[in-house]
Design a protein around this motif. Structure first.
Motif, PDB file in Angstrom:
ATOM      1  N   VAL A 101       0.822  -1.023  -0.177  1.00 43.92           N
ATOM      2  CA  VAL A 101      -0.124   0.185  -0.022  1.00 43.92           C
ATOM      3  C   VAL A 101       0.919   1.442   0.038  1.00 43.92           C
ATOM      4  O   VAL A 101       1.791   1.186   0.844  1.00 43.92           O
ATOM      5  CB  VAL A 101      -1.004  -0.181   1.169  1.00 43.92           C
ATOM      6  N   CYS A 142      -3.310   6.759  -0.235  1.00 41.05           N
ATOM      7  CA  CYS A 142      -4.378   6.280   0.309  1.00 41.05           C
ATOM      8  C   CYS A 142      -5.170   7.423   0.983  1.00 41.05           C
ATOM      9  O   CYS A 142      -4.851   8.243   2.023  1.00 41.05           O
ATOM     10  CB  CYS A 142      -3.858   5.372   1.451  1.00 41.05           C
ATOM     11  N   ILE A 143      -6.541   7.340   0.515  1.00 40.73           N
ATOM     12  CA  ILE A 143      -7.337   8.363   1.159  1.00 40.73           C
ATOM     13  C   ILE A 143      -8.364   7.755   2.278  1.00 40.73           C
ATOM     14  O   ILE A 143      -9.201   8.298   2.962  1.00 40.73           O
ATOM     15  CB  ILE A 143      -8.684   8.811   0.089  1.00 40.73           C
ATOM     16  N   VAL A 144      -7.960   6.481   2.575  1.00 44.72           N
ATOM     17  CA  VAL A 144      -8.365   5.793   3.878  1.00 44.72           C
ATOM     18  C   VAL A 144     -10.041   5.777   4.027  1.00 44.72           C
ATOM     19  O   VAL A 144     -10.678   5.845   4.681  1.00 44.72           O
ATOM     20  CB  VAL A 144      -8.057   6.456   5.236  1.00 44.72           C
ATOM     21  N   CYS A 145     -10.630   5.225   2.739  1.00 46.81           N
ATOM     22  CA  CYS A 145     -11.973   5.323   2.237  1.00 46.81           C
ATOM     23  C   CYS A 145     -12.550   4.059   2.840  1.00 46.81           C
ATOM     24  O   CYS A 145     -13.716   3.757   2.950  1.00 46.81           O
ATOM     25  CB  CYS A 145     -11.993   5.194   0.842  1.00 46.81           C
ATOM     26  N   ASP A 146     -11.766   2.961   3.117  1.00 46.33           N
ATOM     27  CA  ASP A 146     -12.138   1.708   3.771  1.00 46.33           C
ATOM     28  C   ASP A 146     -12.524   0.717   2.503  1.00 46.33           C
ATOM     29  O   ASP A 146     -13.084  -0.248   2.977  1.00 46.33           O
ATOM     30  CB  ASP A 146     -12.929   2.035   5.024  1.00 46.33           C
ATOM     31  N   LEU A 147     -12.920   1.254   1.248  1.00 46.78           N
ATOM     32  CA  LEU A 147     -13.400   0.385   0.389  1.00 46.78           C
ATOM     33  C   LEU A 147     -12.858  -1.103   0.324  1.00 46.78           C
ATOM     34  O   LEU A 147     -13.462  -2.104   0.051  1.00 46.78           O
ATOM     35  CB  LEU A 147     -13.361   1.079  -0.931  1.00 46.78           C
ATOM     36  N   CYS A 148     -11.503  -1.039   0.269  1.00 41.25           N
ATOM     37  CA  CYS A 148     -10.671  -2.382   0.333  1.00 41.25           C
ATOM     38  C   CYS A 148     -11.026  -3.294   1.546  1.00 41.25           C
ATOM     39  O   CYS A 148     -11.192  -4.422   1.382  1.00 41.25           O
ATOM     40  CB  CYS A 148      -9.076  -2.088   0.301  1.00 41.25           C
ATOM     41  N   ILE A 176      -8.623  -1.301   9.109  1.00 35.99           N
ATOM     42  CA  ILE A 176      -8.384  -0.063   8.816  1.00 35.99           C
ATOM     43  C   ILE A 176      -9.148   0.680  10.032  1.00 35.99           C
ATOM     44  O   ILE A 176     -10.231   0.637  10.275  1.00 35.99           O
ATOM     45  CB  ILE A 176      -8.622   0.667   7.478  1.00 35.99           C
ATOM     46  N   PHE A 202      -3.620   0.679   9.482  1.00 37.49           N
ATOM     47  CA  PHE A 202      -3.844  -0.003   8.329  1.00 37.49           C
ATOM     48  C   PHE A 202      -2.884  -1.281   8.392  1.00 37.49           C
ATOM     49  O   PHE A 202      -1.855  -1.388   7.954  1.00 37.49           O
ATOM     50  CB  PHE A 202      -3.371   0.788   7.066  1.00 37.49           C
ATOM     51  N   CYS A 258     -10.077  -0.031  -5.066  1.00 44.31           N
ATOM     52  CA  CYS A 258      -9.307   1.125  -4.684  1.00 44.31           C
ATOM     53  C   CYS A 258      -9.494   2.253  -5.768  1.00 44.31           C
ATOM     54  O   CYS A 258      -8.914   2.213  -6.678  1.00 44.31           O
ATOM     55  CB  CYS A 258      -7.979   0.904  -4.391  1.00 44.31           C
ATOM     56  N   PRO A 259      -9.788   3.552  -5.203  1.00 39.49           N
ATOM     57  CA  PRO A 259     -10.176   4.640  -5.972  1.00 39.49           C
ATOM     58  C   PRO A 259      -9.088   5.350  -6.274  1.00 39.49           C
ATOM     59  O   PRO A 259      -8.827   6.105  -7.718  1.00 39.49           O
ATOM     60  CB  PRO A 259     -11.013   5.490  -5.428  1.00 39.49           C
ATOM     61  N   THR A 260      -7.814   5.442  -5.713  1.00 39.21           N
ATOM     62  CA  THR A 260      -6.502   5.955  -6.075  1.00 39.21           C
ATOM     63  C   THR A 260      -5.509   4.820  -6.367  1.00 39.21           C
ATOM     64  O   THR A 260      -4.322   5.392  -6.725  1.00 39.21           O
ATOM     65  CB  THR A 260      -5.947   6.663  -4.685  1.00 39.21           C
ATOM     66  N   CYS A 306      -3.577   2.928  -4.866  1.00 38.74           N
ATOM     67  CA  CYS A 306      -2.632   2.829  -4.142  1.00 38.74           C
ATOM     68  C   CYS A 306      -2.215   1.396  -3.511  1.00 38.74           C
ATOM     69  O   CYS A 306      -1.240   1.016  -2.811  1.00 38.74           O
ATOM     70  CB  CYS A 306      -2.722   3.959  -2.851  1.00 38.74           C
ATOM     71  N   ILE A 307      -3.445   0.422  -3.471  1.00 31.16           N
ATOM     72  CA  ILE A 307      -3.214  -0.924  -3.027  1.00 31.16           C
ATOM     73  C   ILE A 307      -2.876  -1.964  -4.222  1.00 31.16           C
ATOM     74  O   ILE A 307      -3.503  -1.962  -5.047  1.00 31.16           O
ATOM     75  CB  ILE A 307      -4.145  -1.384  -2.154  1.00 31.16           C
TER      76      ILE A 307
END
Ligand code: SF4
Ligand code: SF4
Length: 194
Positions: free
Chosen positions: A68, A73-79, A90, A115, A132-134, A136-137
């Motif tokens: 990661v 990471c925007i820490v959105c928790d989607l993953c 997270i 995380f 992951c929207p960005t 980053c994972i």
């Protein structure tokens, strides 16, 4: 007597098979990727490779150790939500203001107090990397992660200390309390003027 002869010939047959394999397995295995047409034709008369000095090439689309890039990471928790085996853990903390931008320009508003990814549970489905929207994972090409203790397979990507997490939580709670107080004061003032 017949039984003795039968036993002797059976033992000879077995030994001839064993020695046959022993003498034919002198060929060194070619280092070929799994995508090569001859990859599965190498089983006959082949020794194993000298790992870790020799390694088989891994497919480009292979799924191995997760990594990661926390700066993105925007820490959105989607993953964590999509993970079928709950191996991503997270904890987010709301920031009092924007705390930066990811490399794709997304504004960051949450800290990652925690995380963790437990690779012992991970089934390498890759779903976390898809949602992951960005982006980053990611799955890396690292597959040899031998450890002595099982808990060493839990990788921690946040560098926030517990003390920092307490401080950031306090900052946010204080900001919320101040906003609430200001809101109440404004309502009171409005009531007084009416
Ligand atoms: S690859 Fe699959 S199992 Fe592993 S962390 Fe991601 S979503 Fe979970
Ligand atoms: S989905 Fe991506 S951005 Fe969201 S918490 Fe997971 S790694 Fe971070």
């Amino acid at each position: 007597m017949n039984k003795t002869i039968k036993g002797f010939t059976t033992a000879l047959k077995g030994l001839s098979i064993t020695f046959g394999h022993l003498f034919s397995s002198h060929k060194k295995r070619e280092i070929l990727p799994a995508s090569d047409n001859n990859y599965f034709k190498q089983l006959e008369g082949t020794n194993t490779i000298q790992y870790p000095h020799q390694k088989l090439p891994i497919p480009e689309v292979g799924r191995y150790q997760l990594d990661v890039e926390m700066d993105d990471c925007i820490v959105c928790d989607l993953c964590a939500k999509v993970c079928p085996v709950n191996c991503i853990d997270i904890e987010s903390i709301k920031a009092t203001e924007a705390i930066g931008q990811t490399s794709d320009g997304t504004t960051k508003r949450l800290y990652a107090a925690k995380f963790d990814i437990d690779m012992a549970k991970c089934m390498y489905c890759g779903l976390c990397t898809i949602v992951c929207p960005t982006e980053c994972i990611v799955m890396t090409n690292q597959y040899d992660k031998s450890v002595v203790e099982l808990n060493q397979l839990t990788y921690q990507f946040s560098d926030m200390t517990p003390e920092m997490a307490i401080e950031k939580r306090k900052e946010f709670e204080q900001q919320q309390a101040e906003r609430q107080a200001a809101k109440l004061a404004a309502m009171q003032k409005k009531e007084d003027t009416e």
